[in-house]
Design a protein around this motif. Structure first.
Motif, PDB file in Angstrom:
ATOM      1  N   ASP A  65       0.985  -1.024  -0.040  1.00  0.00           N
ATOM      2  CA  ASP A  65      -0.206  -0.130   0.058  1.00  0.00           C
ATOM      3  C   ASP A  65       0.796   1.405  -0.094  1.00  0.00           C
ATOM      4  OD1 ASP A  65      -2.797   1.197  -0.120  1.00  0.00           O
ATOM      5  OD2 ASP A  65      -2.010   1.641   2.182  1.00  0.00           O
ATOM      6  N   ARG A  66       2.122   1.212   0.469  1.00  0.00           N
ATOM      7  CA  ARG A  66       3.247   2.332   0.535  1.00  0.00           C
ATOM      8  C   ARG A  66       3.323   2.784  -0.937  1.00  0.00           C
ATOM      9  NH1 ARG A  66       6.053  -0.837   4.688  1.00  0.00           N
ATOM     10  NH2 ARG A  66       5.137  -0.389   6.379  1.00  0.00           N
ATOM     11  N   HIS A  67       3.119   1.812  -1.689  1.00  0.00           N
ATOM     12  CA  HIS A  67       3.741   2.122  -3.183  1.00  0.00           C
ATOM     13  C   HIS A  67       2.682   2.271  -4.291  1.00  0.00           C
ATOM     14  CE1 HIS A  67       7.812   1.586  -1.859  1.00  0.00           C
ATOM     15  NE2 HIS A  67       7.474   0.481  -1.167  1.00  0.00           N
ATOM     16  N   VAL A  68       1.557   1.558  -4.102  1.00  0.00           N
ATOM     17  CA  VAL A  68       0.561   1.655  -5.191  1.00  0.00           C
ATOM     18  C   VAL A  68      -0.408   2.948  -5.516  1.00  0.00           C
ATOM     19  CG1 VAL A  68       0.289  -0.917  -5.116  1.00  0.00           C
ATOM     20  CG2 VAL A  68      -1.304   0.683  -3.846  1.00  0.00           C
ATOM     21  N   GLU A  69      -0.498   3.252  -6.732  1.00  0.00           N
ATOM     22  CA  GLU A  69      -1.302   4.419  -6.922  1.00  0.00           C
ATOM     23  C   GLU A  69      -2.577   3.878  -8.065  1.00  0.00           C
ATOM     24  OE1 GLU A  69       1.017   7.412  -8.666  1.00  0.00           O
ATOM     25  OE2 GLU A  69       2.062   7.921  -6.806  1.00  0.00           O
ATOM     26  N   GLY A  70      -3.582   4.265  -7.931  1.00  0.00           N
ATOM     27  CA  GLY A  70      -4.582   4.247  -8.619  1.00  0.00           C
ATOM     28  C   GLY A  70      -6.097   4.988  -8.522  1.00  0.00           C
ATOM     29  N   GLU A  71      -6.961   4.388  -9.443  1.00  0.00           N
ATOM     30  CA  GLU A  71      -8.172   5.301  -9.331  1.00  0.00           C
ATOM     31  C   GLU A  71      -8.900   5.221  -7.956  1.00  0.00           C
ATOM     32  OE1 GLU A  71     -10.556   4.549 -12.796  1.00  0.00           O
ATOM     33  OE2 GLU A  71      -9.091   5.108 -14.086  1.00  0.00           O
ATOM     34  N   TYR A  72      -8.380   3.787  -7.393  1.00  0.00           N
ATOM     35  CA  TYR A  72      -9.249   3.630  -5.857  1.00  0.00           C
ATOM     36  C   TYR A  72      -8.256   3.246  -5.135  1.00  0.00           C
ATOM     37  CZ  TYR A  72      -9.834  -0.561  -8.757  1.00  0.00           C
ATOM     38  OH  TYR A  72      -9.811  -1.551  -9.591  1.00  0.00           O
ATOM     39  N   PRO A  73      -8.345   3.017  -3.842  1.00  0.00           N
ATOM     40  CA  PRO A  73      -7.310   2.579  -3.150  1.00  0.00           C
ATOM     41  C   PRO A  73      -7.010   1.222  -3.034  1.00  0.00           C
ATOM     42  CG  PRO A  73      -9.171   3.233  -1.624  1.00  0.00           C
ATOM     43  CD  PRO A  73      -9.539   3.762  -3.146  1.00  0.00           C
ATOM     44  N   LEU A  74      -5.923   0.490  -2.536  1.00  0.00           N
ATOM     45  CA  LEU A  74      -5.797  -1.083  -2.669  1.00  0.00           C
ATOM     46  C   LEU A  74      -6.718  -1.600  -1.643  1.00  0.00           C
ATOM     47  CD1 LEU A  74      -3.688  -3.142  -3.695  1.00  0.00           C
ATOM     48  CD2 LEU A  74      -2.319  -2.609  -1.652  1.00  0.00           C
ATOM     49  N   SER A  75      -6.993  -0.825  -0.715  1.00  0.00           N
ATOM     50  CA  SER A  75      -8.108  -1.614   0.454  1.00  0.00           C
ATOM     51  C   SER A  75      -9.284  -1.601  -0.265  1.00  0.00           C
ATOM     52  CB  SER A  75      -8.113  -0.436   1.509  1.00  0.00           C
ATOM     53  OG  SER A  75      -8.593   0.779   0.988  1.00  0.00           O
ATOM     54  N   LYS A  97     -10.847 -10.271  -5.905  1.00  0.00           N
ATOM     55  CA  LYS A  97     -10.962  -9.183  -6.772  1.00  0.00           C
ATOM     56  C   LYS A  97      -9.754  -8.565  -7.124  1.00  0.00           C
ATOM     57  CE  LYS A  97     -15.469  -8.540  -5.917  1.00  0.00           C
ATOM     58  NZ  LYS A  97     -16.170  -7.586  -5.231  1.00  0.00           N
ATOM     59  N   PHE A  98      -9.747  -7.685  -8.289  1.00  0.00           N
ATOM     60  CA  PHE A  98      -8.498  -7.285  -9.001  1.00  0.00           C
ATOM     61  C   PHE A  98      -8.557  -5.870  -9.442  1.00  0.00           C
ATOM     62  CE2 PHE A  98     -10.475  -8.588 -12.768  1.00  0.00           C
ATOM     63  CZ  PHE A  98      -9.873  -7.689 -13.774  1.00  0.00           C
ATOM     64  N   GLY A  99      -7.690  -5.104  -9.758  1.00  0.00           N
ATOM     65  CA  GLY A  99      -7.903  -3.815 -10.418  1.00  0.00           C
ATOM     66  C   GLY A  99      -6.302  -3.403 -11.063  1.00  0.00           C
ATOM     67  N   HIS A 100      -6.260  -2.412 -11.745  1.00  0.00           N
ATOM     68  CA  HIS A 100      -5.100  -2.020 -12.220  1.00  0.00           C
ATOM     69  C   HIS A 100      -4.614  -0.680 -11.676  1.00  0.00           C
ATOM     70  CE1 HIS A 100      -5.925  -4.741 -15.454  1.00  0.00           C
ATOM     71  NE2 HIS A 100      -7.221  -4.141 -15.812  1.00  0.00           N
ATOM     72  N   PHE A 101      -3.203  -0.926 -11.417  1.00  0.00           N
ATOM     73  CA  PHE A 101      -2.633   0.317 -10.548  1.00  0.00           C
ATOM     74  C   PHE A 101      -1.245   0.509 -11.190  1.00  0.00           C
ATOM     75  CE2 PHE A 101      -5.234  -2.155  -7.770  1.00  0.00           C
ATOM     76  CZ  PHE A 101      -6.016  -1.276  -6.902  1.00  0.00           C
ATOM     77  N   THR A 102      -0.603   1.483 -10.506  1.00  0.00           N
ATOM     78  CA  THR A 102       0.808   1.745 -10.845  1.00  0.00           C
ATOM     79  C   THR A 102       1.490   1.808  -9.779  1.00  0.00           C
ATOM     80  OG1 THR A 102       0.579   4.151 -11.028  1.00  0.00           O
ATOM     81  CG2 THR A 102      -0.084   3.109 -12.894  1.00  0.00           C
ATOM     82  N   ILE A 103       3.093   1.472  -9.951  1.00  0.00           N
ATOM     83  CA  ILE A 103       4.070   1.561  -8.911  1.00  0.00           C
ATOM     84  C   ILE A 103       4.989   2.061  -9.559  1.00  0.00           C
ATOM     85  CG2 ILE A 103       5.725   0.425  -7.223  1.00  0.00           C
ATOM     86  CD1 ILE A 103       3.495  -1.662  -6.847  1.00  0.00           C
TER      87      ILE A 103
END
Length: 389
Positions: free
Chosen positions: A177-187, A193-199
């Motif tokens: 969680d310290r590193h991910v960025e996305g349209e919604y939080p990792l939580s 469930k899955f989603g698309h994020f960036t680090i």
């Protein structure tokens, strides 16, 4: 648990050895490399840089208490798309894709005409495609099977330029969680469930899933960026690199079958007690490969069942050991080892259904000795999947 007795780890025959995107990274991190699924893969790590001291038991315990990073890039990542992809997949998999929404994933099975398990896999619905993760040892056969049976207007892409990392353990969320960025939080991700994020500017797909029984994530990302992300995560105080040895002992404690050992084409989902892989809505309606055999076993019962066994003493029962009820041979061990968490040996076996009830006392023959064992529910160690507050 001896590192020399991991008999579940076998090399697979491949035409030529393939190289993991993180091969050099594993070696630099002190990975002891072994043949597995056509690759050299780390069975464990060693070195003064390790927080846990090194060794399979230490890696197992670290993952249970903190977070372990596993390289599972040997697994096959497939993308199925095109007109009619949903119906085409439902003809091959006993799954109800109409209930699988974008952002969800589900366990399923690839079966042959006789109901035998060709592979177990994960299916996710992307906005315009289905994403499948298949076992590394079977991915080439899976691809051939899918290409043979999918219609011409359905496209199968093997994502060979992708790596796959698994971050597992109770502190996996905090580290990631310290590193991910996305349209919604990792939580927002709960189990399956899955989603698309960036680090660090690297785009990736992250699912809340894994093969250890612990909370955790599987991260699909460009192979070219795998070393950058693995290094970034292992700098975190909670995270250590973990090898195949601890992955095997963790999945055994979680009661998860391993293809090629607990599952194969001679095994059916009913005997394997994998009914959650057969959608309830499709067990009667059918329309999927292997349905006739599975429906008959669902109606009449299967002659054998996969069971968990608690083994008395300290000697583990390994794959191939014969299971007895008195003087009668009633089954065979498919996976077994010493449980670091529980402090005694455990095993999975297929036994005649009459002997599959909880508490049934049996014996396992190991090195010409009989070990006392009892049928016990699985998972052996309670799972800690995150399903929301």
């Amino acid at each position: 648990m001896s590192e020399d007795t991991l008999e579940d780890i076998h090399p697979d025959d491949m035409p030529e050895e393939q190289v993991l995107p993180l091969d050099a990274w594993h070696r630099a991190m002190g990975g002891r490399m072994v043949d597995f699924a056509g690759y050299k893969m780390p069975i464990q790590y060693a070195g003064e840089h390790l927080k846990h001291g090194g060794g399979i038991v230490a890696e197992h315990s670290w993952t249970r208490e903190h977070a372990g990073l596993f390289d599972v890039s040997h697994m096959g990542q497939l993308l199925i798309s095109g007109a009619g992809a949903e119906a085409a997949l439902e003809a091959l998999l006993p799954i109800d894709l109409s209930t699988l929404e974008v952002g969800m994933q589900r366990y399923s099975l690839l079966l042959n005409e006789d109901g035998g398990v060709l592979d177990d896999l994960m299916v996710s619905r992307w906005p315009d495609a289905f994403y499948l993760v298949v076992n590394g040892a079977t991915k080439w056969d899976d691809i051939a099977h899918l290409r043979e049976h999918l219609p011409d207007d359905v496209t199968l892409n093997h994502l060979e330029d992708r790596a796959l990392l698994a971050l597992q353990g109770p502190e996996a969320f905090a580290a990631l969680d310290r590193h991910v960025e996305g349209e919604y939080p990792l939580s927002a991700l709960v189990f399956m469930k899955f989603g698309h994020f960036t680090i660090g500017g690297v785009g990736m797909s992250i699912s809340r899933s894994g093969y250890t029984g612990e909370d955790g994530f599987e991260i699909s990302l460009p192979a070219a960026d795998a070393e950058k992300i693995a290094t970034l995560l292992c700098v975190e105080p909670e995270v250590e690199p973990i090898g195949l040895g601890a992955r095997d002992s963790l999945r055994l404690e979680a009661g998860l079958p391993l293809y090629g050992h607990d599952l194969d084409p001679a095994t059916d989902p009913v005997s394997a007690r994998l009914l959650f892989g057969l959608a309830k809505s499709r067990r009667e309606t059918g329309g999927w490969m292997g349905h006739v055999t599975c429906a008959k076993m669902l109606a009449e019962g299967s002659p054998t069942k996969r069971v968990g066994l608690k083994v008395e003493g300290k000697m583990p029962a390994r794959e191939g050991a014969i299971v007895f009820a008195g003087d009668t041979e009633i089954g065979r061990v498919t996976s077994g080892g010493f449980s670091p968490t529980l402090g005694y040996p455990i095993a999975m076996a297929y036994v005649l259904s009459d002997y599959a009830q909880k508490g049934t006392e049996l014996e396992i023959e190991v090195r010409k000795k009989r070990l006392e064992a009892a049928v016990t529910p699985m998972p052996f160690v309670p799972t800690n999947y995150y399903r929301g507050e």
